[in-house]
Design an enzyme around this catalytic site. Structure first.
Site, PDB file in Angstrom:
ATOM      1  N   ASN A 146       4.703   7.865  -5.724  1.00  0.00           N
ATOM      2  CA  ASN A 146       4.025   6.809  -4.969  1.00  0.00           C
ATOM      3  C   ASN A 146       5.005   5.759  -4.447  1.00  0.00           C
ATOM      4  O   ASN A 146       4.779   5.155  -3.396  1.00  0.00           O
ATOM      5  CB  ASN A 146       2.931   6.150  -5.821  1.00  0.00           C
ATOM      6  CG  ASN A 146       3.465   5.477  -7.061  1.00  0.00           C
ATOM      7  OD1 ASN A 146       4.093   6.109  -7.901  1.00  0.00           O
ATOM      8  ND2 ASN A 146       3.209   4.179  -7.205  1.00  0.00           N
ATOM      9  N   HIS A 147       6.128   5.548  -5.134  1.00  0.00           N
ATOM     10  CA  HIS A 147       7.084   4.555  -4.651  1.00  0.00           C
ATOM     11  C   HIS A 147       7.844   5.054  -3.417  1.00  0.00           C
ATOM     12  O   HIS A 147       8.189   4.239  -2.549  1.00  0.00           O
ATOM     13  CB  HIS A 147       8.042   4.138  -5.770  1.00  0.00           C
ATOM     14  CG  HIS A 147       7.440   3.118  -6.673  1.00  0.00           C
ATOM     15  ND1 HIS A 147       7.666   1.768  -6.537  1.00  0.00           N
ATOM     16  CD2 HIS A 147       6.571   3.252  -7.707  1.00  0.00           C
ATOM     17  CE1 HIS A 147       6.978   1.107  -7.460  1.00  0.00           C
ATOM     18  NE2 HIS A 147       6.318   1.992  -8.183  1.00  0.00           N
ATOM     19  N   ASP A 161       9.298   9.065  -8.075  1.00  0.00           N
ATOM     20  CA  ASP A 161       9.663   7.656  -8.210  1.00  0.00           C
ATOM     21  C   ASP A 161      11.148   7.506  -8.485  1.00  0.00           C
ATOM     22  O   ASP A 161      11.579   6.960  -9.505  1.00  0.00           O
ATOM     23  CB  ASP A 161       8.832   6.964  -9.296  1.00  0.00           C
ATOM     24  CG  ASP A 161       7.477   6.508  -8.782  1.00  0.00           C
ATOM     25  OD1 ASP A 161       7.154   6.772  -7.608  1.00  0.00           O
ATOM     26  OD2 ASP A 161       6.734   5.872  -9.556  1.00  0.00           O
TER      27      ASP A 161
END
Length: 220
Positions: free
Chosen positions: A73-74, A47
């Site tokens: 996840n980003h 992230d």
């Protein structure tokens, strides 16, 4: 899937929590510990982008020879938004991706695609004779399974939260310790041999930076 790193015999290894565009804060933390780019290594739990003021600067860290991150996840949300658009784009904008609007979108997509080549799903480093694994969100029950991870397993590595939700103290097999981010904690938190170090820098201005040797001591 995974990259391994031998012991740093020239300097120190540090691990840092989710950056989320907090480039200036990271530089302050590195200055405090006297980080030497020629000898030391910095490992990030992912992230790098979104929510903070300097996402592009943080993403560009993936190209530095002393920086070793894993994909979060980003990064994956941004990748889907930039390559598929539609609902993925809307979700990215809702979750801090609006910084990209300040730049040429094609340039951002190309930068991200190149950065992902340097952001594997997992890393493993040697420190004080022990092995430390790094993933963004949730490690598998057996660390050795990462090499043969299927699509569902990859999802857990960048999105999973079941262990912390259950407060599961079960040790991850096949590794001495695992350091993760993704789930915000008030302070570094241990569950079994898994250490959570995302202290929510984008809204708390508290970025956890810990030396690899300290991870082993912490878990002992």
């Amino acid at each position: 899937m995974i990259q391994t790193h031998g012991a740093n015999k020239r300097g120190h290894d540090y691990l840092v929590g989710d950056l989320h565009g907090q480039y200036a804060l990271l530089q302050t933390m590195l200055s405090r510990v006297g980080f030497d780019q020629d000898k030391d290594r910095l490992f990030c739990v992912g992230d790098l982008v979104d929510r903070g003021p300097d996402s592009l600067a943080c993403l560009s860290l993936a190209f530095e020879p002393w920086f070793f991150g894993v994909r979060g996840n980003h990064e994956m949300l941004a990748y889907q938004a930039l390559t598929e658009g539609g609902e993925h784009w809307r979700l990215w904008m809702m979750n801090g991706g609006d910084w990209a609007s300040r730049y040429d979108i094609t340039d951002i997509r190309q930068c991200l695609e190149k950065a992902l080549e340097n952001l594997p799903y997992a890393r493993e480093i040697e420190a004080s004779g022990s092995r430390i694994g790094i993933v963004h969100a949730e490690p598998p029950r057996d660390w050795t399974s990462i090499e043969r991870a299927e699509t569902s397993d990859k999802h857990d590595l960048v999105w999973g939260r079941s262990r912390i939700k259950r407060q599961d103290q079960t040790r991850v097999l096949g590794i001495d310790a695992v350091v993760v981010g993704h789930s915000i904690v008030e302070q570094p938190t241990r569950l079994g041999n898994v250490l959570y170090i995302d202290t929510g820098a984008f809204h708390t201005q508290t970025l956890t930076l810990i030396e690899a040797d300290e991870v082993i001591a912490w878990l002992e």
